[in-house]
Design a protein around this motif. Structure first.
Motif, PDB file in Angstrom:
ATOM      1  N   ARG A 128      12.293   5.059  -8.858  1.00 24.65           N
ATOM      2  CA  ARG A 128      11.395   3.927  -8.561  1.00 24.65           C
ATOM      3  C   ARG A 128      11.177   3.940  -6.836  1.00 24.65           C
ATOM      4  NH1 ARG A 128      13.720  -1.678 -10.269  1.00 24.65           N
ATOM      5  NH2 ARG A 128      13.556  -0.911 -12.426  1.00 24.65           N
ATOM      6  N   ALA A 129      11.991   4.432  -5.885  1.00 29.94           N
ATOM      7  CA  ALA A 129      11.886   4.350  -4.784  1.00 29.94           C
ATOM      8  C   ALA A 129      10.890   5.522  -4.358  1.00 29.94           C
ATOM      9  CB  ALA A 129      13.168   4.924  -4.076  1.00 29.94           C
ATOM     10  N   TRP A 130      11.012   6.659  -5.048  1.00 32.14           N
ATOM     11  CA  TRP A 130       9.904   7.793  -4.933  1.00 32.14           C
ATOM     12  C   TRP A 130       8.574   7.201  -5.413  1.00 32.14           C
ATOM     13  CZ3 TRP A 130      10.744  11.024  -1.296  1.00 32.14           C
ATOM     14  CH2 TRP A 130      12.028  11.341  -1.183  1.00 32.14           C
ATOM     15  N   ALA A 131       8.565   6.468  -6.425  1.00 33.22           N
ATOM     16  CA  ALA A 131       7.027   5.867  -7.027  1.00 33.22           C
ATOM     17  C   ALA A 131       6.605   4.995  -5.991  1.00 33.22           C
ATOM     18  CB  ALA A 131       7.292   5.152  -8.375  1.00 33.22           C
ATOM     19  N   LEU A 132       7.489   4.246  -5.509  1.00 34.78           N
ATOM     20  CA  LEU A 132       6.844   3.171  -4.341  1.00 34.78           C
ATOM     21  C   LEU A 132       6.354   3.738  -3.167  1.00 34.78           C
ATOM     22  CD1 LEU A 132       6.653   0.390  -3.177  1.00 34.78           C
ATOM     23  CD2 LEU A 132       8.790   0.748  -2.112  1.00 34.78           C
ATOM     24  N   VAL A 133       7.221   4.923  -2.438  1.00 38.19           N
ATOM     25  CA  VAL A 133       6.694   5.792  -1.489  1.00 38.19           C
ATOM     26  C   VAL A 133       5.399   6.413  -1.689  1.00 38.19           C
ATOM     27  CG1 VAL A 133       7.358   7.422   0.254  1.00 38.19           C
ATOM     28  CG2 VAL A 133       8.841   5.579  -0.412  1.00 38.19           C
ATOM     29  N   THR A 134       5.344   7.167  -2.837  1.00 38.63           N
ATOM     30  CA  THR A 134       4.273   7.982  -2.965  1.00 38.63           C
ATOM     31  C   THR A 134       2.944   7.270  -3.452  1.00 38.63           C
ATOM     32  OG1 THR A 134       5.878   9.427  -4.102  1.00 38.63           O
ATOM     33  CG2 THR A 134       3.441   9.689  -4.928  1.00 38.63           C
ATOM     34  N   SER A 135       3.119   6.172  -4.304  1.00 43.18           N
ATOM     35  CA  SER A 135       1.934   5.245  -4.369  1.00 43.18           C
ATOM     36  C   SER A 135       1.270   4.265  -3.068  1.00 43.18           C
ATOM     37  CB  SER A 135       2.223   4.145  -5.363  1.00 43.18           C
ATOM     38  OG  SER A 135       3.260   3.357  -5.106  1.00 43.18           O
ATOM     39  N   TYR A 136       2.516   4.099  -2.142  1.00 44.66           N
ATOM     40  CA  TYR A 136       2.028   3.629  -0.995  1.00 44.66           C
ATOM     41  C   TYR A 136       1.112   4.613  -0.043  1.00 44.66           C
ATOM     42  CZ  TYR A 136       2.191   1.035   3.532  1.00 44.66           C
ATOM     43  OH  TYR A 136       1.807   0.182   4.570  1.00 44.66           O
ATOM     44  N   LEU A 137       1.823   5.911  -0.050  1.00 42.04           N
ATOM     45  CA  LEU A 137       0.985   6.820   0.612  1.00 42.04           C
ATOM     46  C   LEU A 137      -0.228   7.033   0.224  1.00 42.04           C
ATOM     47  CD1 LEU A 137       4.046   9.174   1.488  1.00 42.04           C
ATOM     48  CD2 LEU A 137       2.845   7.532   3.159  1.00 42.04           C
ATOM     49  N   ALA A 138      -0.318   7.176  -0.873  1.00 38.20           N
ATOM     50  CA  ALA A 138      -1.626   7.819  -1.705  1.00 38.20           C
ATOM     51  C   ALA A 138      -2.509   6.720  -1.533  1.00 38.20           C
ATOM     52  CB  ALA A 138      -1.534   8.381  -3.277  1.00 38.20           C
ATOM     53  N   VAL A 139      -2.274   5.566  -2.319  1.00 44.30           N
ATOM     54  CA  VAL A 139      -3.329   4.564  -2.598  1.00 44.30           C
ATOM     55  C   VAL A 139      -3.578   3.593  -1.219  1.00 44.30           C
ATOM     56  CG1 VAL A 139      -3.882   2.387  -3.902  1.00 44.30           C
ATOM     57  CG2 VAL A 139      -2.433   4.224  -5.076  1.00 44.30           C
ATOM     58  N   THR A 140      -2.584   3.561  -0.225  1.00 47.49           N
ATOM     59  CA  THR A 140      -2.951   2.847   0.892  1.00 47.49           C
ATOM     60  C   THR A 140      -3.235   3.704   2.139  1.00 47.49           C
ATOM     61  OG1 THR A 140      -1.742   1.156   0.184  1.00 47.49           O
ATOM     62  CG2 THR A 140      -2.144   0.913   2.319  1.00 47.49           C
ATOM     63  N   GLY A 141      -2.341   4.735   2.254  1.00 48.23           N
ATOM     64  CA  GLY A 141      -2.479   5.628   3.464  1.00 48.23           C
ATOM     65  C   GLY A 141      -3.649   6.646   3.414  1.00 48.23           C
ATOM     66  N   LEU A 142      -3.912   7.174   2.410  1.00 47.92           N
ATOM     67  CA  LEU A 142      -5.223   8.036   2.275  1.00 47.92           C
ATOM     68  C   LEU A 142      -6.563   7.329   2.865  1.00 47.92           C
ATOM     69  CD1 LEU A 142      -4.227  10.385  -0.618  1.00 47.92           C
ATOM     70  CD2 LEU A 142      -4.037  11.104   1.859  1.00 47.92           C
ATOM     71  N   PRO A 143      -6.654   5.956   2.068  1.00 47.35           N
ATOM     72  CA  PRO A 143      -7.975   5.274   2.523  1.00 47.35           C
ATOM     73  C   PRO A 143      -7.822   5.047   4.063  1.00 47.35           C
ATOM     74  CG  PRO A 143      -7.218   4.449   0.457  1.00 47.35           C
ATOM     75  CD  PRO A 143      -5.960   5.426   0.697  1.00 47.35           C
ATOM     76  N   VAL A 144      -6.724   4.644   4.432  1.00 47.42           N
ATOM     77  CA  VAL A 144      -6.767   4.147   5.925  1.00 47.42           C
ATOM     78  C   VAL A 144      -6.987   5.179   6.797  1.00 47.42           C
ATOM     79  CG1 VAL A 144      -4.877   3.683   7.855  1.00 47.42           C
ATOM     80  CG2 VAL A 144      -5.068   2.065   5.701  1.00 47.42           C
ATOM     81  N   LEU A 145      -6.301   6.509   6.348  1.00 44.45           N
ATOM     82  CA  LEU A 145      -6.669   7.990   7.214  1.00 44.45           C
ATOM     83  C   LEU A 145      -8.087   8.244   7.160  1.00 44.45           C
ATOM     84  CD1 LEU A 145      -5.404   9.983   9.008  1.00 44.45           C
ATOM     85  CD2 LEU A 145      -4.982  11.249   6.621  1.00 44.45           C
ATOM     86  N   GLU A 146      -8.502   8.446   5.953  1.00 42.76           N
ATOM     87  CA  GLU A 146     -10.185   8.814   5.905  1.00 42.76           C
ATOM     88  C   GLU A 146     -10.957   7.656   6.719  1.00 42.76           C
ATOM     89  OE1 GLU A 146     -13.970   8.431   4.712  1.00 42.76           O
ATOM     90  OE2 GLU A 146     -12.685   6.911   4.524  1.00 42.76           O
ATOM     91  N   GLU A 147     -10.667   6.344   6.607  1.00 47.32           N
ATOM     92  CA  GLU A 147     -11.293   5.347   7.598  1.00 47.32           C
ATOM     93  C   GLU A 147     -11.160   5.632   9.249  1.00 47.32           C
ATOM     94  OE1 GLU A 147     -11.692   0.952   6.279  1.00 47.32           O
ATOM     95  OE2 GLU A 147     -10.296   1.116   8.037  1.00 47.32           O
ATOM     96  N   LEU A 148     -10.203   5.907   9.554  1.00 44.24           N
ATOM     97  CA  LEU A 148      -9.891   6.261  10.583  1.00 44.24           C
ATOM     98  C   LEU A 148     -10.513   7.437  11.337  1.00 44.24           C
ATOM     99  CD1 LEU A 148      -8.247   5.628  13.518  1.00 44.24           C
ATOM    100  CD2 LEU A 148      -6.491   7.036  12.516  1.00 44.24           C
ATOM    101  N   LEU A 149     -10.495   8.485  10.320  1.00 45.72           N
ATOM    102  CA  LEU A 149     -11.091   9.903  10.828  1.00 45.72           C
ATOM    103  C   LEU A 149     -12.688   9.583  11.002  1.00 45.72           C
ATOM    104  CD1 LEU A 149      -9.120  12.460   8.701  1.00 45.72           C
ATOM    105  CD2 LEU A 149      -8.934  12.095  11.117  1.00 45.72           C
TER     106      LEU A 149
END
Length: 179
Positions: free
Chosen positions: A144-165
């Motif tokens: 469950r912890a790994w699912a939380l971290v992975t989903s947070y990075l993928a679903v939230t982190g990637l768009p934030v990074l793409e937007e910043l770049l």
């Protein structure tokens, strides 16, 4: 089913997915309104900061036992996220169109972490009543912890990074053009 199990299920299966979806919808609005041409890097960096403070909170929830120390950190992260969200809107207002639906999405992104913090307080009321001011790591992260971290990075982190770049590229393009 017990009340604690219901509340935990509400956090995991309702609040968290709703918050992720709200973040994705917000990202779509940012792309549609061409953040890189309007509010630009300032807004994008605020999104990175909001991602970071809630990332700290997510890491604390998954890796630490909830006690007063952990809860204080979570409360600080939620308060910092709210302050950054206010700064985000204050900077963006007048530079980029914020549609009524985007404003509604912002409301969900603001309220869900606060409500989740309240539910965590109810779930861990006994632990919060003990004056323990130390960090206590959980033995090992489960799936469950790994699912939380992975989903947070993928679903939230990637768009934030793409937007910043995208914003940084636009800034660099203008900087080179002006020389």
């Amino acid at each position: 089913m017990t009340l604690p199990a219901l509340l935990e299920g509400l956090l995991i299966w309702a609040f968290y997915p709703l918050w992720l979806v709200a973040g994705l919808v917000d990202y779509v609005f940012h792309r549609r309104t061409r953040i890189e041409d309007t509010s630009g890097g300032r807004e994008a960096w605020l999104h990175v900061a909001q991602f970071a403070v809630l990332g700290i909170a997510a890491a604390a929830v998954t890796g630490l036992h909830i006690n007063r120390m952990t809860f204080a950190l979570l409360a600080f992260c939620v308060a910092a996220h709210s302050a950054l969200a206010y700064a985000d809107i204050a900077i963006t207002e007048g530079r980029r169109y914020i549609a009524p639906l985007e404003q509604q999405v912002h409301g969900y992104m603001e309220v869900l972490p606060v409500a989740a913090l309240a539910i965590l307080a109810v779930l861990h009321w006994e632990a919060l009543s003990i004056p323990e001011w130390t960090w206590r790591a959980k033995p090992s992260p489960g799936p469950r912890a790994w699912a939380l971290v992975t989903s947070y990075l993928a679903v939230t982190g990637l768009p934030v990074l793409e937007e910043l770049l995208r914003c940084l590229r636009r800034f660099r393009h203008h900087e080179v053009k002006d020389d």
